[in-house]
Design a protein around this motif. Structure first.
Motif, short mmCIF file in Angstrom:
data_model
loop_
_atom_site.label_atom_id
_atom_site.label_comp_id
_atom_site.label_asym_id
_atom_site.label_seq_id
_atom_site.Cartn_x
_atom_site.Cartn_y
_atom_site.Cartn_z
N GLU A 1 -63.01 38.24 9.12
CA GLU A 1 -63.83 39.02 8.17
C GLU A 1 -62.59 39.32 6.93
OE1 GLU A 1 -67.30 40.85 6.50
OE2 GLU A 1 -66.81 39.44 8.38
N LEU A 2 -61.61 39.79 7.16
CA LEU A 2 -60.46 40.34 6.32
C LEU A 2 -60.14 39.14 5.43
CD1 LEU A 2 -58.65 42.24 5.21
CD2 LEU A 2 -56.79 41.40 6.87
N LEU A 3 -60.03 37.96 5.91
CA LEU A 3 -59.75 36.72 5.37
C LEU A 3 -60.82 36.40 4.17
CD1 LEU A 3 -58.11 33.45 6.66
CD2 LEU A 3 -59.86 33.55 4.84
N LEU A 4 -62.08 36.63 4.53
CA LEU A 4 -63.27 36.23 3.62
C LEU A 4 -63.35 37.24 2.54
CD1 LEU A 4 -65.61 34.83 6.54
CD2 LEU A 4 -64.46 33.71 4.57
N THR A 5 -62.66 38.43 2.80
CA THR A 5 -63.01 39.58 1.56
C THR A 5 -61.56 39.86 0.69
OG1 THR A 5 -62.55 40.99 3.36
CG2 THR A 5 -64.70 40.91 2.82
N ASN A 6 -60.61 38.79 1.18
CA ASN A 6 -59.25 38.92 0.30
C ASN A 6 -59.09 37.49 -0.36
OD1 ASN A 6 -56.37 38.48 0.21
ND2 ASN A 6 -56.28 40.78 0.80
N ASP A 7 -59.09 37.52 -1.94
CA ASP A 7 -58.96 36.51 -2.40
C ASP A 7 -57.79 35.76 -2.29
OD1 ASP A 7 -61.20 37.74 -3.75
OD2 ASP A 7 -60.66 37.12 -5.79
N PHE A 8 -56.45 36.47 -2.18
CA PHE A 8 -55.47 35.88 -2.24
C PHE A 8 -55.09 35.33 -0.65
CE2 PHE A 8 -50.86 36.23 -0.66
CZ PHE A 8 -50.14 35.49 -1.59
N GLN A 9 -55.54 35.95 0.47
CA GLN A 9 -55.40 35.34 1.90
C GLN A 9 -56.29 34.02 1.79
OE1 GLN A 9 -55.80 37.76 5.27
NE2 GLN A 9 -54.46 39.35 4.33
N LEU A 10 -57.48 33.98 1.17
CA LEU A 10 -58.36 33.03 1.25
C LEU A 10 -57.81 31.68 0.48
CD1 LEU A 10 -61.10 31.98 2.28
CD2 LEU A 10 -62.11 32.83 0.13
N TRP A 11 -57.06 32.08 -0.51
CA TRP A 11 -56.41 31.14 -1.40
C TRP A 11 -55.09 30.50 -0.57
CZ3 TRP A 11 -51.40 30.81 -3.06
CH2 TRP A 11 -51.03 29.87 -3.83
N GLN A 12 -54.69 31.43 0.16
CA GLN A 12 -53.39 30.75 0.99
C GLN A 12 -54.21 29.82 2.30
OE1 GLN A 12 -51.36 34.45 2.32
NE2 GLN A 12 -49.53 33.45 1.41
N PHE A 13 -55.29 30.25 2.84
CA PHE A 13 -55.88 29.65 3.84
C PHE A 13 -56.17 28.08 3.07
CE2 PHE A 13 -59.94 28.23 4.98
CZ PHE A 13 -59.74 27.47 6.30
N ALA A 14 -56.93 28.26 2.00
CA ALA A 14 -57.24 26.79 1.32
C ALA A 14 -56.19 26.07 1.06
CB ALA A 14 -58.26 27.46 0.16
N SER A 15 -55.18 26.51 0.47
CA SER A 15 -53.69 25.82 0.23
C SER A 15 -53.41 25.16 1.60
CB SER A 15 -52.79 26.71 -0.43
OG SER A 15 -53.33 27.25 -1.54
N GLN A 16 -53.18 25.98 2.35
CA GLN A 16 -52.76 25.27 3.81
C GLN A 16 -53.39 24.29 4.33
OE1 GLN A 16 -52.28 28.51 6.43
NE2 GLN A 16 -50.64 29.42 5.10
N LEU A 17 -54.79 24.38 4.23
CA LEU A 17 -55.92 23.36 4.65
C LEU A 17 -55.84 22.20 3.73
CD1 LEU A 17 -58.20 22.90 6.47
CD2 LEU A 17 -59.64 23.89 4.94
N ILE A 18 -55.61 22.35 2.66
CA ILE A 18 -55.50 21.15 1.50
C ILE A 18 -54.12 20.38 2.11
CG2 ILE A 18 -55.01 20.38 -0.87
CD1 ILE A 18 -56.93 22.76 -1.57
N GLU A 19 -53.17 21.10 1.92
CA GLU A 19 -51.80 20.46 2.66
C GLU A 19 -52.01 19.57 3.68
OE1 GLU A 19 -48.57 23.39 2.52
OE2 GLU A 19 -48.52 23.64 0.45
N GLN A 20 -52.51 20.28 4.81
CA GLN A 20 -52.42 19.48 5.95
C GLN A 20 -53.29 18.15 6.00
OE1 GLN A 20 -54.39 21.32 9.65
NE2 GLN A 20 -52.49 20.99 10.57
N GLU A 21 -54.58 18.46 5.36
CA GLU A 21 -55.51 17.25 4.94
C GLU A 21 -54.87 16.18 4.37
OE1 GLU A 21 -58.75 15.11 5.81
OE2 GLU A 21 -58.57 17.22 6.34
N LEU A 22 -53.91 16.61 3.22
CA LEU A 22 -53.50 15.20 2.47
C LEU A 22 -52.41 14.59 3.25
CD1 LEU A 22 -52.84 17.43 -0.92
CD2 LEU A 22 -54.43 15.58 -0.44
N VAL A 23 -51.63 15.41 4.02
CA VAL A 23 -50.55 14.91 5.00
C VAL A 23 -51.26 14.00 6.10
CG1 VAL A 23 -48.73 15.13 6.65
CG2 VAL A 23 -48.72 16.68 4.52
N TYR A 24 -52.58 14.50 6.48
CA TYR A 24 -53.26 13.89 7.64
C TYR A 24 -53.83 12.58 7.14
CZ TYR A 24 -57.01 12.63 10.82
OH TYR A 24 -57.81 11.88 11.81
N MET A 25 -54.31 12.48 5.73
CA MET A 25 -54.87 11.19 5.19
C MET A 25 -53.53 10.28 5.18
SD MET A 25 -57.24 13.12 2.52
CE MET A 25 -57.27 11.56 1.32
N LYS A 26 -52.38 10.53 4.63
CA LYS A 26 -51.18 10.00 4.61
C LYS A 26 -50.77 9.09 6.00
CE LYS A 26 -47.24 8.30 2.57
NZ LYS A 26 -47.19 7.28 1.99
#
Length: 358
Positions: free
Chosen positions: A66-91
């Protein structure tokens, strides 16, 4: 006739617009290659599953999501980590690392561990993990002499409250194991013994004794202490009961179709991406890092020696810890270079407003 044609055209335009609007807005993360081809789309549901899995594997409370979904910065961090891992996984998948048999076996094992725990959680009461202060104080008073003999006569309730809570939860879990095994003896053809092979038989499923022995021996090794024979047997019997209950839960989960639920599939996808990515980084980056030089080790000691109490370790252990620090630092540097390169190679779009709770 003309009116019908006009209506059909208007209807078609409206439908196309709705589909186009849905495609353009019903995603939180979208990744395209250099030619504009969509390589990955993550919807709000996909991202919520990722957040849920992250909380499960970190052992974080529901409030953390709930905290993550109400905090712009934490949500941005989560999305960045998710994107990074997805890119490396695709590679990694492009280079065939998702076909590694050892990694697939690891994913299967961890999937079974997680799903058996989740399936079991559905069978226990919602307040199973809630231990009240009254329960803990009663335990303290009922077992005061034994606690004093172990800790000291001056021990107070506050000093051992957390240990008492753990003990109570462990006892509850043992009771649940007994219930699971008793129910399975009624519902299935169940046989089990810590000294026979196979050590568990559930209908037509068998579990080799070596599987339990490997797990038990690894647990003893991690304990890092010489355990007396009597306590070793006691620990083995307790762990075996938990092992039997886990195998029963796995059998039931597969039998009832729990493995095919969206939640189970999301967890398997999460584990697959994590394991394949970790394997790729280990094989292509970490394994290429040369042995740290004496100068690098000394520099690491100056920076982190006191911070991590490395100076209190025996020399050989301290050297090993410092070497690991140097290697991991260089691994992270190369990993970030890889991620930066992949980010340039792909077009990444984010629509995080679909997740934010205002």
């Amino acid at each position: 006739m003309i009116i019908r044609k006009i209506f059909f055209v208007l209807f078609s335009i409206t439908l196309f617009s709705l589909l186009l609007y849905s495609e353009d807005t019903n995603w939180v993360i979208r990744i395209k290659d250099g030619q504009g081809n969509v390589k990955k789309i993550m919807t709000a549901q996909d991202c919520m599953s990722e957040i849920s899995n992250l909380m499960i594997f970190r052992g974080a409370p529901a409030e953390a999501a709930e905290l993550l979904l109400t905090n712009d910065f934490q949500l941005w961090q989560f999305a960045s980590q998710l994107i990074e891992q997805e890119l490396v996984y695709m590679k990694a998948a492009e280079e065939g690392y998702d076909k590694d048999e050892d990694v697939l076996a690891l994913i299967s094992k961890e999937r079974d561990n997680q799903l058996s725990q989740l399936y079991m959680q559905e069978k226990v009461a919602d307040d199973f993990a809630v231990v009240t202060d009254a329960e803990k104080r009663k335990f303290f008073n009922d077992n005061k002499a034994r606690i004093q003999a172990s800790v000291g006569k001056a021990v107070t309730y506050e000093q051992v409250a957390m240990d008492i809570e753990t003990t109570i939860l462990q006892e509850r879990m043992r009771n649940e194991y007994d219930k699971i095994i008793a129910a399975a003896q009624t519902n299935y053809n169940l046989k089990y013994s810590v000294t026979s092979d196979p050590c568990i038989t559930i209908d037509d499923k068998t579990v080799p004794l070596s599987e339990f022995n490997d797990m038990f021996n690894e647990s003893i090794k991690q304990a890092g202490a010489n355990i007396p024979a009597a306590l070793r047997i006691q620990a083995r019997d307790g762990m075996f009961k938990a092992f039997v209950a886990r195998e029963i839960m796995l059998y039931e989960a597969k039998k009832t179709g729990f493995y095919d639920t969206p939640q189970a599939k999301a967890i398997e996808n999460f584990l697959t991406r994590s394991a394949v990515t970790a394997n790729y980084v280990d094989k292509t980056i970490r394994s290429t890092i040369p042995k740290p030089t004496e100068e690098e080790i000394n520099l690491a000691y100056e920076q982190y020696g006191k911070m991590y109490n490395i100076d209190s370790l025996p020399y050989a252990d301290a050297q090993k810890a410092l070497e690991t620090m140097v290697i991991e630092a260089k691994t992270q540097q190369k990993y970030q270079i890889l991620v930066t390169d992949l980010r340039y190679r792909y077009s990444i779009e984010k629509n995080l407003d679909l997740l934010l709770k205002k």
